[in-house]
Design an enzyme around this catalytic site. Sequence first.
Site, PDB file in Angstrom:
ATOM      1  N   ASP A   2      73.268  95.831  29.287  1.00 29.39           N
ATOM      2  CA  ASP A   2      72.003  95.100  29.264  1.00 29.39           C
ATOM      3  C   ASP A   2      71.684  94.612  30.667  1.00 29.39           C
ATOM      4  OD1 ASP A   2      71.446  95.379  26.620  1.00 29.39           O
ATOM      5  OD2 ASP A   2      72.301  93.476  26.011  1.00 29.39           O
ATOM      6  N   CYS A  62      53.509  87.304   3.282  1.00 30.23           N
ATOM      7  CA  CYS A  62      54.439  86.543   4.119  1.00 30.23           C
ATOM      8  C   CYS A  62      53.972  85.098   4.263  1.00 30.23           C
ATOM      9  CB  CYS A  62      54.607  87.191   5.488  1.00 30.23           C
ATOM     10  SG  CYS A  62      53.096  87.328   6.463  1.00 30.23           S
TER      11      CYS A  62
END
Length: 112
Positions: A2, A62
């Site tokens: 990363d 949602c």
Amino acid sequence: IDSAPVHERYWAAKSGIGFIGRNSQLIVPGMGSYFFLAEIITSAEIAPDAPCLMSCGNCGKCVKACPAGALRADGGFLPYNRIPRGAPDPYRHRPPRLTPHSRSAGQQGLRM
């Protein structure tokens, strides 16, 4: 390794995997929004897929299902410090409890 942040939801939506819903999550048609994203960064030339043209439309599931009431119908969010006291913490993951009846046939040998 990363070395820099990658905006997985953005690139997943651009690659045709799904669309960004009102809950700001990537929604994969037919699968929902509960999954992990990963990426492979390569120099290989790969033909891109078309972006997903679906959207939430007028669904609002949602917004209705949010236990803390933090999602607004316009796609915005209620700031964390404005969520009513005693409301469930929307930022804390609570995995579902598995019972012998909820386990799939392949997991019967797994002891929780």
